[in-house]
Design a protein around this motif. Structure first.
Motif, PDB file in Angstrom:
ATOM      1  N   VAL A   1       3.113 -10.108   2.950  1.00 26.51           N
ATOM      2  CA  VAL A   1       3.923  -9.882   1.750  1.00 26.51           C
ATOM      3  C   VAL A   1       3.056  -9.149   0.738  1.00 26.51           C
ATOM      4  O   VAL A   1       1.884  -9.469   0.561  1.00 26.51           O
ATOM      5  CB  VAL A   1       4.413 -11.223   1.155  1.00 26.51           C
ATOM      6  CG1 VAL A   1       5.125 -11.009  -0.158  1.00 26.51           C
ATOM      7  CG2 VAL A   1       5.319 -11.945   2.133  1.00 26.51           C
ATOM      8  N   SER A   2       3.634  -8.161   0.077  1.00 25.63           N
ATOM      9  CA  SER A   2       2.948  -7.447  -0.991  1.00 25.63           C
ATOM     10  C   SER A   2       3.569  -7.863  -2.323  1.00 25.63           C
ATOM     11  O   SER A   2       4.782  -7.790  -2.488  1.00 25.63           O
ATOM     12  CB  SER A   2       3.096  -5.936  -0.796  1.00 25.63           C
ATOM     13  OG  SER A   2       2.619  -5.254  -1.939  1.00 25.63           O
ATOM     14  N   LEU A   3       2.739  -8.301  -3.245  1.00 28.05           N
ATOM     15  CA  LEU A   3       3.199  -8.712  -4.572  1.00 28.05           C
ATOM     16  C   LEU A   3       2.652  -7.779  -5.647  1.00 28.05           C
ATOM     17  O   LEU A   3       2.582  -8.135  -6.814  1.00 28.05           O
ATOM     18  CB  LEU A   3       2.754 -10.152  -4.858  1.00 28.05           C
ATOM     19  CG  LEU A   3       3.216 -11.197  -3.850  1.00 28.05           C
ATOM     20  CD1 LEU A   3       2.564 -12.538  -4.125  1.00 28.05           C
ATOM     21  CD2 LEU A   3       4.717 -11.315  -3.853  1.00 28.05           C
ATOM     22  N   TYR A   4       2.311  -6.575  -5.263  1.00 29.58           N
ATOM     23  CA  TYR A   4       1.674  -5.623  -6.168  1.00 29.58           C
ATOM     24  C   TYR A   4       2.616  -5.166  -7.275  1.00 29.58           C
ATOM     25  O   TYR A   4       3.782  -4.851  -7.029  1.00 29.58           O
ATOM     26  CB  TYR A   4       1.179  -4.402  -5.373  1.00 29.58           C
ATOM     27  CG  TYR A   4       0.497  -3.367  -6.224  1.00 29.58           C
ATOM     28  CD1 TYR A   4      -0.753  -3.620  -6.773  1.00 29.58           C
ATOM     29  CD2 TYR A   4       1.116  -2.171  -6.506  1.00 29.58           C
ATOM     30  CE1 TYR A   4      -1.376  -2.677  -7.566  1.00 29.58           C
ATOM     31  CE2 TYR A   4       0.495  -1.221  -7.293  1.00 29.58           C
ATOM     32  CZ  TYR A   4      -0.747  -1.482  -7.823  1.00 29.58           C
ATOM     33  OH  TYR A   4      -1.361  -0.551  -8.620  1.00 29.58           O
ATOM     34  N   ASN A   5       2.102  -5.167  -8.496  1.00 28.76           N
ATOM     35  CA  ASN A   5       2.789  -4.618  -9.664  1.00 28.76           C
ATOM     36  C   ASN A   5       4.147  -5.281  -9.929  1.00 28.76           C
ATOM     37  O   ASN A   5       5.092  -4.635 -10.366  1.00 28.76           O
ATOM     38  CB  ASN A   5       2.942  -3.102  -9.512  1.00 28.76           C
ATOM     39  CG  ASN A   5       3.057  -2.408 -10.854  1.00 28.76           C
ATOM     40  OD1 ASN A   5       2.710  -2.974 -11.881  1.00 28.76           O
ATOM     41  ND2 ASN A   5       3.532  -1.181 -10.842  1.00 28.76           N
ATOM     42  N   GLY A   6       4.253  -6.560  -9.627  1.00 24.28           N
ATOM     43  CA  GLY A   6       5.479  -7.297  -9.910  1.00 24.28           C
ATOM     44  C   GLY A   6       6.608  -7.082  -8.928  1.00 24.28           C
ATOM     45  O   GLY A   6       7.697  -7.600  -9.107  1.00 24.28           O
ATOM     46  N   GLU A   7       6.379  -6.293  -7.902  1.00 23.36           N
ATOM     47  CA  GLU A   7       7.398  -6.032  -6.886  1.00 23.36           C
ATOM     48  C   GLU A   7       7.065  -6.825  -5.630  1.00 23.36           C
ATOM     49  O   GLU A   7       5.948  -6.777  -5.144  1.00 23.36           O
ATOM     50  CB  GLU A   7       7.461  -4.546  -6.542  1.00 23.36           C
ATOM     51  CG  GLU A   7       7.945  -3.679  -7.682  1.00 23.36           C
ATOM     52  CD  GLU A   7       8.063  -2.220  -7.255  1.00 23.36           C
ATOM     53  OE1 GLU A   7       8.470  -1.970  -6.105  1.00 23.36           O
ATOM     54  OE2 GLU A   7       7.723  -1.365  -8.069  1.00 23.36           O
ATOM     55  N   THR A   8       8.054  -7.538  -5.103  1.00 24.66           N
ATOM     56  CA  THR A   8       7.861  -8.311  -3.885  1.00 24.66           C
ATOM     57  C   THR A   8       8.393  -7.501  -2.708  1.00 24.66           C
ATOM     58  O   THR A   8       9.565  -7.146  -2.670  1.00 24.66           O
ATOM     59  CB  THR A   8       8.611  -9.652  -3.978  1.00 24.66           C
ATOM     60  OG1 THR A   8       8.174 -10.344  -5.142  1.00 24.66           O
ATOM     61  CG2 THR A   8       8.353 -10.500  -2.759  1.00 24.66           C
ATOM     62  N   LYS A   9       7.503  -7.195  -1.779  1.00 23.29           N
ATOM     63  CA  LYS A   9       7.883  -6.434  -0.588  1.00 23.29           C
ATOM     64  C   LYS A   9       7.317  -7.148   0.627  1.00 23.29           C
ATOM     65  O   LYS A   9       6.259  -7.769   0.558  1.00 23.29           O
ATOM     66  CB  LYS A   9       7.357  -5.013  -0.656  1.00 23.29           C
ATOM     67  CG  LYS A   9       7.963  -4.212  -1.793  1.00 23.29           C
ATOM     68  CD  LYS A   9       7.566  -2.764  -1.709  1.00 23.29           C
ATOM     69  CE  LYS A   9       8.182  -2.003  -2.856  1.00 23.29           C
ATOM     70  NZ  LYS A   9       9.225  -1.124  -2.455  1.00 23.29           N
ATOM     71  N   ILE A  10       8.051  -7.044   1.748  1.00 22.30           N
ATOM     72  CA  ILE A  10       7.554  -7.614   2.998  1.00 22.30           C
ATOM     73  C   ILE A  10       6.937  -6.502   3.827  1.00 22.30           C
ATOM     74  O   ILE A  10       7.307  -5.333   3.704  1.00 22.30           O
ATOM     75  CB  ILE A  10       8.676  -8.322   3.784  1.00 22.30           C
ATOM     76  CG1 ILE A  10       9.827  -7.368   4.072  1.00 22.30           C
ATOM     77  CG2 ILE A  10       9.146  -9.558   3.043  1.00 22.30           C
ATOM     78  CD1 ILE A  10      10.846  -7.922   5.035  1.00 22.30           C
ATOM     79  N   ILE A  11       5.979  -6.868   4.670  1.00 17.16           N
ATOM     80  CA  ILE A  11       5.296  -5.901   5.520  1.00 17.16           C
ATOM     81  C   ILE A  11       5.677  -6.196   6.967  1.00 17.16           C
ATOM     82  O   ILE A  11       5.432  -7.289   7.472  1.00 17.16           O
ATOM     83  CB  ILE A  11       3.777  -5.964   5.317  1.00 17.16           C
ATOM     84  CG1 ILE A  11       3.455  -5.650   3.851  1.00 17.16           C
ATOM     85  CG2 ILE A  11       3.066  -5.002   6.270  1.00 17.16           C
ATOM     86  CD1 ILE A  11       2.040  -5.913   3.452  1.00 17.16           C
ATOM     87  N   VAL A  12       6.325  -5.224   7.610  1.00 12.61           N
ATOM     88  CA  VAL A  12       6.759  -5.330   9.000  1.00 12.61           C
ATOM     89  C   VAL A  12       6.261  -4.091   9.739  1.00 12.61           C
ATOM     90  O   VAL A  12       6.500  -2.960   9.282  1.00 12.61           O
ATOM     91  CB  VAL A  12       8.304  -5.425   9.100  1.00 12.61           C
ATOM     92  CG1 VAL A  12       8.750  -5.473  10.554  1.00 12.61           C
ATOM     93  CG2 VAL A  12       8.818  -6.624   8.333  1.00 12.61           C
ATOM     94  N   ASN A  13       5.569  -4.323  10.856  1.00 18.80           N
ATOM     95  CA  ASN A  13       5.031  -3.222  11.674  1.00 18.80           C
ATOM     96  C   ASN A  13       4.172  -2.265  10.849  1.00 18.80           C
ATOM     97  O   ASN A  13       4.198  -1.055  11.049  1.00 18.80           O
ATOM     98  CB  ASN A  13       6.163  -2.443  12.359  1.00 18.80           C
ATOM     99  CG  ASN A  13       7.013  -3.327  13.253  1.00 18.80           C
ATOM    100  OD1 ASN A  13       6.524  -4.309  13.806  1.00 18.80           O
ATOM    101  ND2 ASN A  13       8.277  -2.990  13.379  1.00 18.80           N
ATOM    102  N   GLY A  14       3.466  -2.792   9.855  1.00 12.06           N
ATOM    103  CA  GLY A  14       2.573  -1.983   9.032  1.00 12.06           C
ATOM    104  C   GLY A  14       3.250  -1.231   7.908  1.00 12.06           C
ATOM    105  O   GLY A  14       2.592  -0.529   7.150  1.00 12.06           O
ATOM    106  N   ASN A  15       4.567  -1.359   7.786  1.00 15.82           N
ATOM    107  CA  ASN A  15       5.299  -0.670   6.720  1.00 15.82           C
ATOM    108  C   ASN A  15       5.827  -1.688   5.707  1.00 15.82           C
ATOM    109  O   ASN A  15       6.150  -2.824   6.051  1.00 15.82           O
ATOM    110  CB  ASN A  15       6.466   0.137   7.294  1.00 15.82           C
ATOM    111  CG  ASN A  15       5.986   1.264   8.189  1.00 15.82           C
ATOM    112  OD1 ASN A  15       5.019   1.950   7.868  1.00 15.82           O
ATOM    113  ND2 ASN A  15       6.650   1.444   9.315  1.00 15.82           N
ATOM    114  N   SER A  16       5.988  -1.253   4.491  1.00 16.99           N
ATOM    115  CA  SER A  16       6.459  -2.099   3.399  1.00 16.99           C
ATOM    116  C   SER A  16       7.952  -1.878   3.176  1.00 16.99           C
ATOM    117  O   SER A  16       8.412  -0.734   3.129  1.00 16.99           O
ATOM    118  CB  SER A  16       5.662  -1.740   2.144  1.00 16.99           C
ATOM    119  OG  SER A  16       6.101  -2.461   1.050  1.00 16.99           O
TER     120      SER A  16
END
Length: 138
Positions: free
Chosen positions: A110-125
């Protein structure tokens, strides 16, 4: 008087804000902006027709409640996204031609950078809103 305390708070907040270089600019109001507006309203009110203090307290309480609910929502979103790590997911992705592509994979992080929550699947966000299904990994 209450306006002296608010003026002192506004002055200290302005000094803190001026020295802070890490603050990101958004369109949303924060508590400091709200208090600055309230101090300006108090300073410019008609002295013969002053505003009731209980109205200000009610507004502050309402604003504080909304701010707390917003923070709780963000924390819940973060906790939910972290709980998805290791699960299989089906995602939708908009193609360059406007078509919908389906991506399947395991959530690696999971990426929590800059207030945005994104999931990481197969190396992509990917955005959380791109998730179609979630299932337990086998």
């Amino acid at each position: 008087m209450a306006t002296d305390a608010l003026s002192a708070y506004a002055a200290s907040t302005a000094a803190t804000t001026a020295t802070s270089t890490a603050k990101t600019k958004t369109n949303a109001m924060d508590m400091d902006d709200f208090l600055k507006l309230m101090v300006a309203q108090l300073q410019n009110q008609d002295m013969y027709n002053s505003t009731d203090n209980s109205e200000f307290m009610a507004q502050m309480a309402q604003y504080s409640m909304v701010q707390s609910l917003t923070e709780l929502t963000e924390q819940s979103k973060t906790a939910y996204s972290v709980s998805l790590i290791g699960k299989d997911v089906t995602l939708k992705e908009a193609g360059t031609d406007g078509s919908q592509n389906i991506i399947m994979g395991k959530i690696d992080g999971v990426s929590l950078y800059n207030g945005e929550t994104k999931i990481i699947v197969n190396g992509n966000s990917y955005d959380m809103s791109d998730i179609l299904t979630v299932s337990q990994s086998e």
